[in-house]
Scaffold this active site. Structure first.
Site, PDB file in Angstrom:
ATOM      1  CD  GLN A   1      -2.422   1.092   2.847  1.00  0.00           C
ATOM      2  OE1 GLN A   1      -1.835   0.544   3.781  1.00  0.00           O
ATOM      3  NE2 GLN A   1      -3.573   1.679   3.002  1.00  0.00           N
TER       4      GLN A   1
ATOM      5  CB  SER B   1       2.251   6.698   4.805  1.00  0.00           C
ATOM      6  OG  SER B   1       1.158   6.129   5.454  1.00  0.00           O
TER       7      SER B   1
ATOM      8  CB  SER C   1       3.609  -3.255   5.543  1.00  0.00           C
ATOM      9  OG  SER C   1       3.430  -2.351   6.600  1.00  0.00           O
TER      10      SER C   1
ATOM     11  CD  GLU D   1      -4.649   0.316   6.568  1.00  0.00           C
ATOM     12  OE1 GLU D   1      -4.992   1.274   5.851  1.00  0.00           O
ATOM     13  OE2 GLU D   1      -3.472   0.129   6.922  1.00  0.00           O
TER      14      GLU D   1
ATOM     15  CD  GLU E   1      -2.860   9.617  19.418  1.00  0.00           C
ATOM     16  OE1 GLU E   1      -2.661   8.982  18.358  1.00  0.00           O
ATOM     17  OE2 GLU E   1      -2.282   9.337  20.476  1.00  0.00           O
TER      18      GLU E   1
HETATM   19  C1  LIG Z   1       3.782  -1.009  11.515  1.00  0.00           C
HETATM   20  C2  LIG Z   1       3.318   0.009  10.540  1.00  0.00           C
HETATM   21  C3  LIG Z   1       2.988  -0.356   9.245  1.00  0.00           C
HETATM   22  C4  LIG Z   1       2.582   0.602   8.315  1.00  0.00           C
HETATM   23  N1  LIG Z   1       2.299   0.195   7.029  1.00  0.00           N
HETATM   24  C5  LIG Z   1       1.948   1.122   6.111  1.00  0.00           C
HETATM   25  C6  LIG Z   1       1.743   0.738   4.750  1.00  0.00           C
HETATM   26  O1  LIG Z   1       1.892  -0.435   4.387  1.00  0.00           O
HETATM   27  N2  LIG Z   1       1.419   1.682   3.850  1.00  0.00           N
HETATM   28  C7  LIG Z   1       1.251   2.986   4.206  1.00  0.00           C
HETATM   29  O2  LIG Z   1       0.908   3.790   3.335  1.00  0.00           O
HETATM   30  N3  LIG Z   1       1.445   3.390   5.486  1.00  0.00           N
HETATM   31  C8  LIG Z   1       1.800   2.491   6.450  1.00  0.00           C
HETATM   32  N4  LIG Z   1       2.021   2.884   7.741  1.00  0.00           N
HETATM   33  C9  LIG Z   1       1.964   4.309   8.064  1.00  0.00           C
HETATM   34  C10 LIG Z   1       0.800   4.742   8.938  1.00  0.00           C
HETATM   35  O3  LIG Z   1      -0.408   4.732   8.230  1.00  0.00           O
HETATM   36  C11 LIG Z   1       1.153   6.153   9.450  1.00  0.00           C
HETATM   37  O4  LIG Z   1       2.306   6.025  10.256  1.00  0.00           O
HETATM   38  C12 LIG Z   1       0.028   6.762  10.242  1.00  0.00           C
HETATM   39  O5  LIG Z   1      -1.052   7.073   9.420  1.00  0.00           O
HETATM   40  C13 LIG Z   1       0.484   8.031  10.993  1.00  0.00           C
HETATM   41  O6  LIG Z   1       1.118   8.928  10.144  1.00  0.00           O
HETATM   42  P1  LIG Z   1       2.549   9.560  10.538  1.00  0.00           P
HETATM   43  O7  LIG Z   1       3.456   8.436  10.894  1.00  0.00           O
HETATM   44  O8  LIG Z   1       2.944  10.466   9.435  1.00  0.00           O
HETATM   45  O9  LIG Z   1       2.305  10.389  11.879  1.00  0.00           O
HETATM   46  P2  LIG Z   1       1.656  11.878  11.992  1.00  0.00           P
HETATM   47  O10 LIG Z   1       0.444  11.944  11.129  1.00  0.00           O
HETATM   48  O11 LIG Z   1       2.759  12.833  11.744  1.00  0.00           O
HETATM   49  O12 LIG Z   1       1.221  11.889  13.486  1.00  0.00           O
HETATM   50  C14 LIG Z   1       2.126  12.192  14.567  1.00  0.00           C
HETATM   51  C15 LIG Z   1       1.307  12.226  15.851  1.00  0.00           C
HETATM   52  O13 LIG Z   1       0.339  13.288  15.787  1.00  0.00           O
HETATM   53  C16 LIG Z   1      -0.964  12.790  16.052  1.00  0.00           C
HETATM   54  N5  LIG Z   1      -1.954  13.487  15.227  1.00  0.00           N
HETATM   55  C17 LIG Z   1      -1.865  13.751  13.893  1.00  0.00           C
HETATM   56  N6  LIG Z   1      -2.983  14.397  13.472  1.00  0.00           N
HETATM   57  C18 LIG Z   1      -3.810  14.521  14.554  1.00  0.00           C
HETATM   58  C19 LIG Z   1      -5.098  15.089  14.748  1.00  0.00           C
HETATM   59  N7  LIG Z   1      -5.786  15.644  13.745  1.00  0.00           N
HETATM   60  N8  LIG Z   1      -5.629  15.031  16.003  1.00  0.00           N
HETATM   61  C20 LIG Z   1      -4.946  14.451  17.028  1.00  0.00           C
HETATM   62  N9  LIG Z   1      -3.694  13.916  16.891  1.00  0.00           N
HETATM   63  C21 LIG Z   1      -3.147  13.937  15.672  1.00  0.00           C
HETATM   64  C22 LIG Z   1      -0.898  11.332  15.667  1.00  0.00           C
HETATM   65  O14 LIG Z   1      -1.891  10.562  16.332  1.00  0.00           O
HETATM   66  C23 LIG Z   1       0.510  10.945  16.096  1.00  0.00           C
HETATM   67  O15 LIG Z   1       0.535  10.642  17.470  1.00  0.00           O
HETATM   68  C24 LIG Z   1       2.454   1.955   8.703  1.00  0.00           C
HETATM   69  C25 LIG Z   1       2.771   2.331  10.010  1.00  0.00           C
HETATM   70  C26 LIG Z   1       3.203   1.373  10.916  1.00  0.00           C
HETATM   71  C27 LIG Z   1       3.561   1.805  12.320  1.00  0.00           C
END
Ligand SMILES: Cc1cc2nc3c(=O)[nH]c(=O)nc-3n(C[C@H](O)[C@H](O)[C@H](O)COP(=O)(O)OP(=O)(O)OC[C@H]3O[C@@H](n4cnc5c(N)ncnc54)[C@H](O)[C@@H]3O)c2cc1C
Length: 390
Positions: free
Chosen positions: A109, A112, A144, A227, A360
């Site tokens: 996928q 991100s 992933s 998902e 969150e």
């Molecule tokens: C094990 C694992 C597998 C993954 N696999 C995939 C994959 O296969 N494909 C893919 O595309 N992505 C994948 N992801 C990514 C995942 O979808 C993102 O990490 C997730 O959506 C959070 O985005 P970010 O890491 O950019 O954090 P951010 O969006 O930068 O968030 C940082 C912090 O801010 C908080 N936050 C952000 N916005 C808000 C809001 N509006 N209100 C309150 N709090 C908020 C979040 O909760 C978090 O604590 C994976 C992640 C993990 C950990």
């Protein structure tokens, strides 16, 4: 259901699992409509109620039939398939769904990006039209299974001049195409289950576009809702999953028990059972349509319990729980909590509240779409994507 039993019996008699090759059996199962029975006839299903699947799976497992290693192909099964079914053309469904289900083709996928996780609609990977193709350039992250995948579901920006949600298009990307570079990202467990993916001038045929140009955000909702159900709402038996593993550890070590840990385990056991029963209800609702925000609640509960239970297990095992030395699967093909040690479970569970939408963000979804609370202020809704601060 007796019709279903007859179909299982007919499949087994025409393709005895003892003498039929694994792939041959899986293809025959798909063609018999017993892959995912709620899918349409001709696409691995029978248009039957979703809850008939468990009976089929059980009967085939009892007969010694091979399964399609669902953990290895989880993204294809849980996310790509329902999206292609709902929004793909007939040609796309026929091309992609069978090898996806049999596991011949693994999916990942590409959603991100470094600057677009929770705020996924901010994504900046660009797709520009060039004849019959799109040319895609950008960077994805946390992907992933990208190292095992033949195909990806991909979101890319096709129009930067409109507000961020409106200019996104949904594609299927060939992970073996020139310009796709996959680099490992190491997690807290020490393993590299996910990756960075660099896309440099990757050509994606227009025939691999899913849905209309600019409709990518709406189509992505199908992927994301599914998902959350795939992560948090999959069927588990009573005392299955994380609570079962931790209960086994408890039973194996009477010398470590304390009344305080006993109370905590029981309370988490009760919550796990309540979540399991809620999952049964969710799947009954799913029989009537696509998952809604209820899937977000399941995923939220799953992540919380997974972390609380794995933490309790480490505490219970004391110094033995901290001794995580199973670093052997450096490039895993699947996540399996049950076959690993307590330290792995504790570390890997940390990702449960991030993957598939953070806890969150899921709370926001529940607040807005289930409880009807006021929405978060969104000042960037009407501004063209290209004018947003980055
Ligand atoms: C094990 C694992 C597998 C993954 N696999 C995939 C994959 O296969 N494909 C893919 O595309 N992505 C994948 N992801 C990514 C995942 O979808 C993102 O990490 C997730 O959506 C959070 O985005 P970010 O890491 O950019 O954090 P951010 O969006 O930068 O968030 C940082 C912090 O801010 C908080 N936050 C952000 N916005 C808000 C809001 N509006 N209100 C309150 N709090 C908020 C979040 O909760 C978090 O604590 C994976 C992640 C993990 C950990």
């Amino acid at each position: 259901m007796s019709g279903m039993r007859d179909r299982v019996a007919a499949l087994l008699s025409a393709h005895d699992p003892a003498t039929t090759g694994r792939l041959e059996f899986l293809r025959a199962r798909f063609d018999a409509g017993l892959a995912w029975v709620h899918f349409p006839v001709g696409l691995g299903g029978l248009g039957a109620p979703r809850d008939a699947q468990q009976e089929v799976d059980l009967a085939l497992a009892e007969a010694g039939a091979p399964d399609n290693s669902p953990r290895r192909i989880g993204i294809g099964l849980g996310m790509a398939a329902p999206t292609i079914l709902a929004h793909g053309t007939e040609e796309q469904r026929l091309r992609f769904l069978r090898p996806l289900w049999t596991g011949e083709e693994v999916w990942c996928q590409l959603f991100s990006e470094p600057g677009a996780g929770s705020d996924l609609a901010a994504l900046g990977t660009r797709a520009r039209r060039d004849g019959d193709d799109w040319v895609v350039t950008g960077q994805k992250v946390w992907t992933s299974s990208a190292h095992n995948a033949q195909w990806a579901i991909l979101l890319a920006r096709t129009d930067p001049d409109v507000p961020k949600h409106a200019g996104i298009t949904y594609f299927v990307c060939d992970m073996t195409a020139p310009g796709v570079e996959v680099r490992p990202l190491r997690q807290i467990t020490g393993e590299a289950e996910f990756n960075e993916v660099f896309l440099t001038g990757v050509r994606v045929p227009d025939a691999h576009r899913i849905g209309e140009v600019g409709a990518g955000w709406r189509i992505a909702q199908t992927t994301l809702m599914n998902e959350r159900v795939a992560i948090g709402g999959r069927p588990v038996p009573r005392e299955g999953g994380m609570v079962g593993v931790v209960a086994d550890t408890w039973r194996a070590h009477p010398e470590r028990r304390t009344p305080e840990l006993h109370d905590r385990l029981l309370s988490l056991w009760v919550e796990s059972e309540a979540l399991r029963l809620a999952g049964i209800r969710l799947r009954q609702q799913l029989a009537a349509g696509s998952p809604g925000p209820e899937g977000s609640a399941m995923k939220l509960g799953f992540a919380r319990l997974s972390q609380a239970l794995s933490a309790l297990e480490v505490e219970f095992l004391a110094e033995d729980g901290l001794r995580y030395d199973d670093w052997t699967q450096r490039r895993p093909t699947a996540v399996d909590f049950t076959a690993r040690d307590a330290g792995y479970r504790y570390l890997r569970a940390k990702g449960n509240s991030i993957e598939g939408g953070t806890s969150e963000v899921l709370r926001n979804i529940i607040a807005e779409r289930v409880l009807g609370l006021p929405t978060e202020p969104r000042s960037d809704k009407d501004i063209p994507w290209k004018d947003l601060p980055r």
